[in-house]
Design a protein around this motif. Sequence first.
Motif, mmCIF file in Angstrom:
data_model
loop_
_atom_site.group_PDB
_atom_site.id
_atom_site.type_symbol
_atom_site.label_atom_id
_atom_site.label_comp_id
_atom_site.label_asym_id
_atom_site.label_seq_id
_atom_site.Cartn_x
_atom_site.Cartn_y
_atom_site.Cartn_z
ATOM 1 N N LYS A 230 0.821 -1.218 0.000
ATOM 2 C CA LYS A 230 0.000 0.000 0.000
ATOM 3 C C LYS A 230 0.855 1.269 0.000
ATOM 4 O O LYS A 230 0.565 2.231 -0.719
ATOM 5 N N ASN A 519 5.124 5.865 -1.420
ATOM 6 C CA ASN A 519 3.838 6.413 -1.832
ATOM 7 C C ASN A 519 3.662 7.803 -1.219
ATOM 8 O O ASN A 519 3.501 7.955 -0.008
ATOM 9 N N LYS A 520 3.679 8.836 -2.057
ATOM 10 C CA LYS A 520 3.677 10.221 -1.575
ATOM 11 C C LYS A 520 2.414 10.578 -0.797
ATOM 12 O O LYS A 520 2.394 11.581 -0.073
ATOM 13 N N LYS A 521 1.405 9.752 -0.908
ATOM 14 C CA LYS A 521 0.177 9.979 -0.146
ATOM 15 C C LYS A 521 0.468 9.934 1.350
ATOM 16 O O LYS A 521 -0.252 10.558 2.155
ATOM 17 N N TYR A 522 1.501 9.199 1.742
ATOM 18 C CA TYR A 522 1.820 9.012 3.161
ATOM 19 C C TYR A 522 3.009 9.858 3.623
ATOM 20 O O TYR A 522 3.496 9.697 4.737
ATOM 21 N N TYR A 523 3.473 10.745 2.750
ATOM 22 C CA TYR A 523 4.585 11.626 3.116
ATOM 23 C C TYR A 523 4.135 12.564 4.240
ATOM 24 O O TYR A 523 2.997 13.026 4.214
#
Length: 566
Positions: A230, A519-523
Amino acid sequence: MRKFFIYTFFFVIVAALVIQCVALQYRDGEIYSEKSFKKQIRDIPIRVTRATIYDRNFNPIAVTIPMDSLFINRPRNFLKNENSKLLELSKILKINKNTILSKVENNINKNFIYIERKISPTKVKKILDLNLKGIAFHKENHRFYPEAEVTSHIIGKTNIDDIGQSGMEETFNKKLSGENGVKKVMLNRKKEQVKEIESTLPVYPDSVHLTIDNRIQYAAYKSLKEQVIKVNADSGSIIVVDSTNGEILALANSPSYNPNNKNGYTPEKARNRAIKEKFDPGSTIKPFLFVAAQNTKNFFFENKIDTSPGKLKIGGGYTIEDTKNHGILSADQVLIKSSNVGSVKISEIISQEDYYEILSYVGFGEDIDINLSGVNNSTNLKHFTKWKPIDLKTYSYGYGLNVTPLQLVKAYTVIANNGKKLPLKIIKEERSLQTISEQKYEQNFIQVKKILQKVVEKGTAKSARLDNFTSGGKTGTTRIYNHELKKYFINRHRSIFVGMTPMNETKLVILVVIENPKNKKYYPFYGGIVAGPVFKKVATESLRILNIHPDKNLLSITSKGGSNVF
């Protein structure tokens, strides 16, 4: 005259035969008798079967099954087979036809030539249907792993000859293998056994009984694997420990490999990161700083600490930063909000000796005596007398001190047990060689444990909060160290969470490490965001499996009186 010569000739022949017979009987009799005897004697192995490895509930997770191996027993007959049949054999075995023929031709005078060992029943049936000349099958033991990739880093694997190569298979190879015996027998002309002369009894193998619960192991591996995919991470590790007795209930890594499929094996997939990988623990070290700080007379949890402007020069050209300017915080808020600036300021009021004493007490720098091959016990925790001035500061927020996941989760079991040390175990009913230490710093650990519950309730680990159970823990986010360039990567991170539940009578300590999420969504890849959800899933499922009743009584937060600003 002619008759005389004929009679004489026959007399000489008969005499020579008689002399030869006498010589054979009396001079060479023992030699030929021994040769004849040896031809009648055979050594027949008494084979033992490799023992089973069980989980804590006696579910088999490594078993031995018989499989057929194909060999050539009449090479010249085999070469007479039709070309179409040989091509079909080649397709079934996925071995080039010319490779098979070359092997047979190079061993034409032998009556035992392996072509393929331990073949599946489906392939055996297809080969038998070809009705080939010159082939035969014989049974060999084959190791099978019902849980496949789920338990591979614990169990390991064996080679083609059933010898343990890694994990439990390697550690307990002698115990699991036993030793074959041998029976010396006499055979008649029909090769039938007529007499047993002597025998050496086999050493029968013993099974291995682990503390692992395959239900919790599956839940841990599944949740970890899903999260690694994910967040697009390179890898991940998880360890679940029963904090009441030190038994490891689950230990998994992702990626993994299926030991039943030799083609899927790679050294990278087989690396047991949970016991080998060393890393900076980051903010997960901070609870131990607070345990040490309580031994300082002028430390109170109500102390006011000015963390403005959210960054601090600590010497050696280093400047540390918080995620934002938290301003003035109480000491417990420093841990709840995971302030690096606040942690360094707390380190300035404690001694190197006090901090070293706590780090040593919880097991950093100490060998972990556990029956699992490949455990990395190396450490860079130096004696406090060898610390540089900056070491105390960097250790306060978890840099410069390398640990493994196994070492870190063991340290957190001490918090879970209010200062009591327990050795980790992975073998059921095993008595560890390590001596259980007396309980020390009980009140210090109790206070820190209470704050860790606040970290989950209203701090950096809200994603780890359970629905029906109290929980606590600490997040950590670090940059990954580049060993070649000897500096930290700017854009590669490690997300960590170590938690425990329930908080009143703690049963579980769970560690989760996610390596290099992309995944940059979680940066910016905080431990609470990336690793915390895995803890929540695994803790919830494990408590259900263990039939632990929901705990809704939150711990009241109490601390020492007093007030200081520094």
